[in-house]
Design a protein around this motif. Sequence first.
Motif, PDB file in Angstrom:
ATOM      1  N   MET A  99      32.467  16.092  34.977  1.00  0.00           N
ATOM      2  CA  MET A  99      31.230  16.631  34.348  1.00  0.00           C
ATOM      3  C   MET A  99      29.995  16.402  35.265  1.00  0.00           C
ATOM      4  SD  MET A  99      29.237  14.468  31.374  1.00  0.00           S
ATOM      5  CE  MET A  99      29.715  13.022  31.956  1.00  0.00           C
ATOM      6  N   LEU A 100      30.054  15.287  36.331  1.00  0.00           N
ATOM      7  CA  LEU A 100      29.500  15.085  37.425  1.00  0.00           C
ATOM      8  C   LEU A 100      29.388  15.995  38.649  1.00  0.00           C
ATOM      9  CD1 LEU A 100      29.242  11.178  37.433  1.00  0.00           C
ATOM     10  CD2 LEU A 100      27.692  12.572  36.177  1.00  0.00           C
ATOM     11  N   ALA A 101      30.512  16.462  38.789  1.00  0.00           N
ATOM     12  CA  ALA A 101      30.750  17.486  40.025  1.00  0.00           C
ATOM     13  C   ALA A 101      30.395  18.662  39.569  1.00  0.00           C
ATOM     14  CB  ALA A 101      32.161  17.114  40.237  1.00  0.00           C
ATOM     15  N   ALA A 587      23.567  11.162  44.607  1.00  0.00           N
ATOM     16  CA  ALA A 587      24.559  11.396  45.390  1.00  0.00           C
ATOM     17  C   ALA A 587      25.796  10.195  45.559  1.00  0.00           C
ATOM     18  CB  ALA A 587      24.249  11.872  46.651  1.00  0.00           C
ATOM     19  N   SER A 588      25.091   8.897  45.587  1.00  0.00           N
ATOM     20  CA  SER A 588      25.964   7.595  45.890  1.00  0.00           C
ATOM     21  C   SER A 588      26.733   7.547  44.252  1.00  0.00           C
ATOM     22  CB  SER A 588      25.132   6.364  46.078  1.00  0.00           C
ATOM     23  OG  SER A 588      25.994   5.354  46.198  1.00  0.00           O
ATOM     24  N   ILE A 593      32.052   7.591  41.715  1.00  0.00           N
ATOM     25  CA  ILE A 593      33.042   8.202  40.586  1.00  0.00           C
ATOM     26  C   ILE A 593      34.083   8.946  41.055  1.00  0.00           C
ATOM     27  CG2 ILE A 593      33.063   9.305  38.499  1.00  0.00           C
ATOM     28  CD1 ILE A 593      31.878   6.756  37.924  1.00  0.00           C
ATOM     29  N   GLY A 594      33.801   9.879  42.163  1.00  0.00           N
ATOM     30  CA  GLY A 594      34.812  10.556  42.630  1.00  0.00           C
ATOM     31  C   GLY A 594      35.716   9.729  43.504  1.00  0.00           C
ATOM     32  N   ASN A 595      35.461   8.743  44.136  1.00  0.00           N
ATOM     33  CA  ASN A 595      36.272   8.059  44.972  1.00  0.00           C
ATOM     34  C   ASN A 595      37.129   7.298  44.100  1.00  0.00           C
ATOM     35  OD1 ASN A 595      35.359   8.839  47.411  1.00  0.00           O
ATOM     36  ND2 ASN A 595      33.630   6.995  47.435  1.00  0.00           N
ATOM     37  N   LYS A 596      36.658   6.701  42.831  1.00  0.00           N
ATOM     38  CA  LYS A 596      37.588   5.836  41.904  1.00  0.00           C
ATOM     39  C   LYS A 596      38.507   6.961  41.477  1.00  0.00           C
ATOM     40  CE  LYS A 596      34.111   2.319  40.815  1.00  0.00           C
ATOM     41  NZ  LYS A 596      33.213   1.731  39.699  1.00  0.00           N
TER      42      LYS A 596
END
Length: 661
Positions: A99-101, A587-588, A593-596
């Motif tokens: 969703m965020l990406a 962005a952070s 979230i992406g890293n997790k």
Amino acid sequence: MASGLISIAVTGINAAQVGLMTTGNNITNASSDGYSRQRVVQASNPTVMTGAGGIGQGTHVVTVARMYDKALTTQVLNAQSRMSALETYSSQIAQIDNMLADAEAGLSPAMQDFFDAIQAVSAAPSSVSARQSMVSAAQTMTSVFQSVYSRLAEVQTGVDAQIKGTVNSINSYTQQIAEINKQILSTGSLNNQPDNQLLDKRDQLVAELNKLVKVGVSTNDDGTYNVFVGTGQQLVVRGDYTRLAAGPSGADPTRISVGLEGATGNVLELPESLISGGQLGGLLSFRRDALDTAFNQLGMMATSVAQTFNAQHALGQDMLGNTSSSAAFVSNFFSLTQPTVLADTRNSATASTVTAALTAPSSNGTNFYTNLTGSDYRLSYDGATFTLERLSDNTTWSGATIGAINTALATDPQGFTLSPAVGGTFAVGDSYLIQPTRTAARLFSVNDTLAADPRLIAAATPARASAALTNTGSGKVQGVSVANGYTMGAANLTLTYNSGTNSFVLPDGSSIPYSSGQAMSINNAISGWTGISMTVSGVPANGDTITLQRNINTTGAEDGSNALRLGRLQIQNTMLSGTATYQDNYASFVNDIGNKAYSATVSSEAQTVLLNQAVAAKEAVSGVNLDEEAAKLIQYQQAYQASAKILQTASTLFDTLLSIR
């Protein structure tokens, strides 16, 4: 001799028959889930002592043993529990990550469109259509915030439903394990032999339970299991079991918690830290580490945009000439909600009501910024001291009163303050959960009054300055800005440059040092002009004058200087105590979230390998090898045939004896 041989042959036939049946059972259950390979354990019958020495009396089957290794089984359980947790966590966080990406439907495009619309207003402040476009872009942006919040709320609803469903499944398994414990106890007392089928079934149930939540198992002397969760909270003790319950948390009634159900129906809520592994552990970990963070970060973004934008907007002048001193002036461009305070349902009956309010954004002289952290807080009372704890890192502030807490927050701002208690009295153990930003995005919207009339956008600056046409120097006015609490006098204010002191002199004789391109602060109470900042560049000549005056309607309608400052908020450090821009923080957040999500995927893949290795080691002991069983089938067949041959020989000898006359 013949009768002895017959007895020995019969024992051999019986043992071989048991071996054939056991081997056949292994072969037919080779693909059965949870089945452990069985092995016949034989022993010699007691010998008969004669004058010629001891003579064997054949064999007997001691037991049919289950090939089981507790250490290997425990390794599989641990690996499976971890695997289930990672798979659950990964599948859940992927929803937020996707969703965020989304580069087209995310927050970044909507925010960029909004600030582009602001730039259009700053370039054409008298254009009503440009102002309307700015309002429309703002409404689109706030609707995206609301949409993302709604999607997160849907994820939360799904997680809550899964937690309840998982708890129901756990209760079903623990009940079945307790029932099998009873059956094992019953069958064991009858013949002192284990029921391998029941043992396998129980271990399979434990394995399935372990996929839902990490459990520990201990074996009692009577062969029954005790099953526990967390740090020893018992789920099964021999033939008894304790139900888990999923219901509203005492600290946060909007949150589903898990607890142990007592005999009277009371529920002892378990801390989430005690529940790990399995599907339930994965769900709780995802909610705690990712979903809560997403709600708070989204709300912090919405609150920071609203607060900093409103603060700068309040320093402007609308198209109708209204300023902060006008009754018709709309200072807030955005509407937002105040922090949520949830009283623990276990508080004393006389507990006071506590509320919280957002503090005004701070200013560094260039722009406004918020001090919000994106964390929840807990206020607790021990009978003498109030303690406010930031839950993200356990930082605390203490004081004898709530007012003392606020005093501490004044030097270490968190973006909110607590209100004095209303009614009631505090008791030992009273607790309150404070959520400064969690629900902010849900109610983030454009001010209805301003949305209905875009002319109310405060695009202009209330004051303006101009250099006299008769000036002979090169000094030029670069801009005028106002600060919170500014005032404007009834008459214009003229500043005269003194080259001897390199300063501008006010009518009352006071002076302001001059430096080209540097802002000069004007706080002259006598003239009524305070909180004004003016920037002049160049080299003024002695006696040159600059006049500060109110921005009259016709000029104000054509002035977009405050809109320009509103647009600059996009690139200024407006968040995290003035250390990050909107985009930096977003962005952070997205990267976190992406890293997790990536870490969960990689860990899940690695855990799959570990699980496969553990299963392979266990199967080497407990699994059925069809080649090996085929060999044993031949072995037992030959043993059966050999024993039958002994029986045939004995029969022949017996017939020979009978034929003697």
